[in-house]
Enzyme design. Sequence first.
Site, PDB file in Angstrom:
ATOM      1  N   LYS A 112       0.730  -1.291   0.210  1.00  9.51           N
ATOM      2  CA  LYS A 112       0.107   0.096  -0.041  1.00  9.51           C
ATOM      3  C   LYS A 112       0.711   1.227   0.144  1.00  9.51           C
ATOM      4  O   LYS A 112       0.504   2.288  -0.780  1.00  9.51           O
ATOM      5  CB  LYS A 112      -0.964   0.017   1.178  1.00  9.51           C
ATOM      6  CG  LYS A 112      -2.146  -0.875   1.194  1.00  9.51           C
ATOM      7  CD  LYS A 112      -3.074  -0.520   0.216  1.00  9.51           C
ATOM      8  CE  LYS A 112      -4.201  -1.474   0.043  1.00  9.51           C
ATOM      9  NZ  LYS A 112      -4.110  -2.925  -0.570  1.00  9.51           N
ATOM     10  N   LYS A 195      -2.588 -12.070  -8.378  1.00 10.82           N
ATOM     11  CA  LYS A 195      -3.655 -12.724  -7.979  1.00 10.82           C
ATOM     12  C   LYS A 195      -5.102 -11.669  -8.742  1.00 10.82           C
ATOM     13  O   LYS A 195      -4.756 -10.439  -8.965  1.00 10.82           O
ATOM     14  CB  LYS A 195      -3.889 -12.429  -6.390  1.00 10.82           C
ATOM     15  CG  LYS A 195      -3.856 -11.042  -5.856  1.00 10.82           C
ATOM     16  CD  LYS A 195      -4.174 -11.171  -4.426  1.00 10.82           C
ATOM     17  CE  LYS A 195      -4.511  -9.679  -3.954  1.00 10.82           C
ATOM     18  NZ  LYS A 195      -5.063  -9.566  -2.492  1.00 10.82           N
ATOM     19  N   LYS A 198      -9.435  -6.647  -6.452  1.00  4.47           N
ATOM     20  CA  LYS A 198     -10.176  -5.555  -7.003  1.00  4.47           C
ATOM     21  C   LYS A 198      -9.619  -4.279  -7.307  1.00  4.47           C
ATOM     22  O   LYS A 198      -9.874  -3.736  -8.095  1.00  4.47           O
ATOM     23  CB  LYS A 198     -11.211  -5.157  -5.468  1.00  4.47           C
ATOM     24  CG  LYS A 198     -12.313  -5.963  -5.314  1.00  4.47           C
ATOM     25  CD  LYS A 198     -12.959  -5.657  -4.108  1.00  4.47           C
ATOM     26  CE  LYS A 198     -12.217  -6.274  -2.874  1.00  4.47           C
ATOM     27  NZ  LYS A 198     -13.461  -6.564  -1.901  1.00  4.47           N
TER      28      LYS A 198
END
Length: 330
Positions: A112, A195, A198
């Site tokens: 992040k 992966k 979203k």
Amino acid sequence: MEDIVLSGIRSTGNLHLGNYFGALRNFVKMQYENRCYFFIADLHALTTHPDPKILHENVKNALAQYLAAGLDPEKSTIYIQSDVPEIAEMYLLMNMHVYVGELERTASFKDKVRKQPENVNAGLLTYPSLMAVDILIHRATKVPVGKDQEQHLELTRRFARRFNNIYGVEFFPEPQNFNFGHDAVKVPGLDGSGKMGKSEGNCISLIDEEKVIRKKVMKAVTDEGPKTPDSEMSEPIKNLFTILDLVSTPDTVAYFTEQYKNCSIRYGDLKKQLAEDILKYTLPIKERYADIINDEAYLRKVVTCGAERARASASATLREVREIMGIRKF
Ligand code: TYM
């Protein structure tokens, strides 16, 4: 002792195949035989998507999609994280025994920091403490999650152990991932790497239109095809086979594996079959979702009742945690 099972999802977008095969499918199977909690992590969503205009809508959509995908409010306690204020209090208490260094080393935090360098907030850093509290506040023993959440679960076990050691108690169990004896699942994206996620924009959502799903699958990244029978499979092709393995029959998987091995495979055929088999999972969910999302009264009833039950369990744990830590009433 009865197992207490818990799982959750951030409310940041539509449910996708990764959520379904990584976590939800197992949870749904477990809800008939265990005490089960399932919740929508709207407080976690604030660490990356603090938008008051869409927060509630996202929670509602996630809830309706989970119900459509098989969560049964008669069997499981289904609730919204922010409806249980005990979680926020225990998060504060838990943070006293969580070290900044270990949080900074967490893979999801580092990721992040790379992705949103303009918003490296304290909530992001303490994301694993909040997740640990989600789990420990019900003293859950089994937590069906995908591979991407395993490090968070490892931290949860560490925090539980630490709390028990510091206070000389055997209060928190150490929760384990549960996947019916198999390794945790990592559902790959259709873009040939990483992966399905979203924020990766490579998802097949459970409520995508039929033609959208077909189009996404047909556009999935492939390669030039195997040249010799012992050709090593490239990442994008392995990914297609991983998804095929989840949605198709063993015969279908064996058929295309054989075709790959003898170099006669046509990726177009593989993708058509893959889209077909994905639709068998998603279309019924999409249909149920269309009904549920418009039933405000039903959704309200589910979360009101869920919050009540979740609070009963959470407040019992919190009461004991306060007592163990020495916080007492006059
Ligand atoms: P989230 O919202 O990213 O995903 C929800 C669940 O779906 C799984 N998942 C996947 N599994 C396999 N392959 C994928 N590509 C894939 N993408 C998502 C996740 O592993 C997860 O099980 N931090 C959590 C939410 C959370 C939580 C909790 C989960 C908060 N507190 C307590 C369990 C217990 C998250 O962001 O999941």
